[in-house]
Design an enzyme around this catalytic site. Structure first.
Site, PDB file in Angstrom:
ATOM      1  N   CYS A  47      -9.962  14.239 -18.248  1.00  0.00           N
ATOM      2  CA  CYS A  47     -11.351  13.590 -17.719  1.00  0.00           C
ATOM      3  C   CYS A  47     -12.139  14.808 -17.221  1.00  0.00           C
ATOM      4  O   CYS A  47     -11.987  15.614 -16.177  1.00  0.00           O
ATOM      5  CB  CYS A  47     -11.096  13.028 -16.460  1.00  0.00           C
ATOM      6  SG  CYS A  47     -12.541  12.428 -15.569  1.00  0.00           S
ATOM      7  N   TYR A  79      -1.853  -5.165 -10.494  1.00  0.00           N
ATOM      8  CA  TYR A  79      -1.522  -3.961 -11.287  1.00  0.00           C
ATOM      9  C   TYR A  79      -2.979  -3.594 -11.670  1.00  0.00           C
ATOM     10  O   TYR A  79      -3.050  -2.682 -12.498  1.00  0.00           O
ATOM     11  CB  TYR A  79      -0.462  -3.953 -12.231  1.00  0.00           C
ATOM     12  CG  TYR A  79       0.763  -4.177 -11.835  1.00  0.00           C
ATOM     13  CD1 TYR A  79       1.456  -3.371 -10.732  1.00  0.00           C
ATOM     14  CD2 TYR A  79       1.361  -5.526 -12.194  1.00  0.00           C
ATOM     15  CE1 TYR A  79       2.735  -3.998 -10.503  1.00  0.00           C
ATOM     16  CE2 TYR A  79       2.819  -5.742 -11.529  1.00  0.00           C
ATOM     17  CZ  TYR A  79       3.460  -4.786 -10.928  1.00  0.00           C
ATOM     18  OH  TYR A  79       4.796  -5.346 -10.311  1.00  0.00           O
ATOM     19  N   TYR A 131       4.849  -8.043   0.252  1.00  0.00           N
ATOM     20  CA  TYR A 131       4.957  -7.773  -1.241  1.00  0.00           C
ATOM     21  C   TYR A 131       5.208  -9.242  -2.239  1.00  0.00           C
ATOM     22  O   TYR A 131       4.795  -9.355  -3.173  1.00  0.00           O
ATOM     23  CB  TYR A 131       6.287  -6.955  -1.229  1.00  0.00           C
ATOM     24  CG  TYR A 131       6.446  -6.368  -2.918  1.00  0.00           C
ATOM     25  CD1 TYR A 131       5.575  -5.670  -3.791  1.00  0.00           C
ATOM     26  CD2 TYR A 131       7.690  -6.747  -3.544  1.00  0.00           C
ATOM     27  CE1 TYR A 131       5.782  -5.392  -4.929  1.00  0.00           C
ATOM     28  CE2 TYR A 131       8.126  -6.405  -4.625  1.00  0.00           C
ATOM     29  CZ  TYR A 131       6.964  -5.520  -5.527  1.00  0.00           C
ATOM     30  OH  TYR A 131       7.260  -5.460  -6.720  1.00  0.00           O
ATOM     31  N   GLU A 148      -1.830  -3.681  -6.042  1.00  0.00           N
ATOM     32  CA  GLU A 148      -0.992  -2.482  -5.292  1.00  0.00           C
ATOM     33  C   GLU A 148      -1.927  -1.338  -5.181  1.00  0.00           C
ATOM     34  O   GLU A 148      -2.643  -0.737  -6.147  1.00  0.00           O
ATOM     35  CB  GLU A 148      -0.021  -2.138  -6.120  1.00  0.00           C
ATOM     36  CG  GLU A 148       1.128  -3.160  -6.158  1.00  0.00           C
ATOM     37  CD  GLU A 148       2.541  -3.054  -6.653  1.00  0.00           C
ATOM     38  OE1 GLU A 148       2.765  -1.642  -6.820  1.00  0.00           O
ATOM     39  OE2 GLU A 148       3.249  -3.678  -6.828  1.00  0.00           O
ATOM     40  N   ASP A 172       4.020  -3.440 -16.735  1.00  0.00           N
ATOM     41  CA  ASP A 172       3.716  -4.204 -15.351  1.00  0.00           C
ATOM     42  C   ASP A 172       2.586  -5.033 -15.615  1.00  0.00           C
ATOM     43  O   ASP A 172       1.476  -4.346 -15.759  1.00  0.00           O
ATOM     44  CB  ASP A 172       3.504  -2.866 -14.174  1.00  0.00           C
ATOM     45  CG  ASP A 172       4.733  -2.296 -13.716  1.00  0.00           C
ATOM     46  OD1 ASP A 172       5.834  -2.896 -13.784  1.00  0.00           O
ATOM     47  OD2 ASP A 172       4.954  -1.411 -13.227  1.00  0.00           O
ATOM     48  N   CYS A 226       9.618   4.156 -11.612  1.00  0.00           N
ATOM     49  CA  CYS A 226       8.166   3.833 -11.785  1.00  0.00           C
ATOM     50  C   CYS A 226       7.243   4.859 -12.414  1.00  0.00           C
ATOM     51  O   CYS A 226       6.656   5.706 -11.514  1.00  0.00           O
ATOM     52  CB  CYS A 226       7.721   3.656 -10.273  1.00  0.00           C
ATOM     53  SG  CYS A 226       5.871   3.088 -10.072  1.00  0.00           S
ATOM     54  N   CYS A 281       1.535   0.243 -10.395  1.00  0.00           N
ATOM     55  CA  CYS A 281       2.999   0.855  -9.435  1.00  0.00           C
ATOM     56  C   CYS A 281       2.547   1.717  -8.635  1.00  0.00           C
ATOM     57  O   CYS A 281       2.357   2.838  -8.807  1.00  0.00           O
ATOM     58  CB  CYS A 281       4.160   0.994 -10.090  1.00  0.00           C
ATOM     59  SG  CYS A 281       5.397   1.328  -8.978  1.00  0.00           S
TER      60      CYS A 281
END
Length: 224
Positions: free
Chosen positions: A219, A138, A86, A98, A133, A210, A55
């Site tokens: 990371c 996505y 959209y 997206e 989602d 969201c 999202c």
């Protein structure tokens, strides 16, 4: 966000929606938080990287807060349909995901640092979904504009994957492609700006739903 047809296989170019020759809606001139031009021009030396991590509402809010970011914008990229809406993207019939455009100063925010944030903000092992989602719109992706960005995307992916595996997660499924075609490899294509209400959505609607889907796994930056 609002649901989709949950298309979990990429549409072919032949079956993709035809789109249009120009945007179906106006694009705002300025970022409502940063006050900077949404589509440029930006200061000399500004780099542009396109990041897809589910999202785009939540992703954009996280990214505009990073030091060195000039502007961000929500949009669609990586598919076939020119100037999609959209609603069209949610059908899975455009091939787009997206995406957040990030314009930034690489002397303040190095490529690898930006990409480390990208990896840590979502789960890059989930294929065509992030959390609840689901659908090809996505999917995780990095669309680069320079060779240096591509090299940083590949090296940070290589550094991150063992850390994810050590926490029981699968291989990274993130798509890494240049925006333009190179060495016979098709490019990701243009970034198409999303509708005005999507731009900086969670600033306009602070309690909008969201979430980011971080794995919680750090990371490590690749060693030189």
């Amino acid at each position: 966000m609002f649901g989709s047809l949950l298309r979990t296989t990429m549409v072919s170019p032949e079956r993709a929606l035809r789109g249009r020759s120009a945007s179906a809606f106006p694009v705002p001139e300025r970022h409502v938080v940063l006050g900077t031009p949404l589509a440029g021009p930006w200061p000399d030396g500004t780099a542009v990287l396109h990041l897809a991590l589910g999202c785009f509402w939540g992703a954009e809010r996280e990214l505009w807060q990073l030091p060195g970011v000039v502007t961000t914008a929500a949009g669609y990229q990586g598919g076939y349909t020119p100037f999609p809406t959209y609603e069209e993207t949610c059908t899975g019939m455009t091939g787009h995901t997206e995406t957040v455009l990030v314009a930034y100063d690489p002397t303040v925010l190095p490529h690898a640092e930006l990409l480390r944030t990208f990896w840590e903000l979502h789960d890059p092992t989930q294929g065509f979904r992030q959390g609840n989602d689901r659908g090809t719109q996505y999917r995780s992706a990095v669309f680069t504009t320079t060779d240096e960005q591509t090299a940083a995307a590949l090296s940070t992916r290589t550094a991150y994957e063992p850390a994810l595996r050590s926490h029981g997660l699968g291989p990274i499924t993130t798509e890494i492609r240049a925006v333009d075609s190179r060495d016979g490899v098709p490019g990701a294509g243009p970034f198409y700006y999303a509708e005005e209400y999507h731009q900086q959505y969670l600033h306009k609607v602070p309690h909008g739903y969201c979430p980011v889907h971080s794995t919680g796994v750090a990371c490590p930056l690749p060693t030189a």
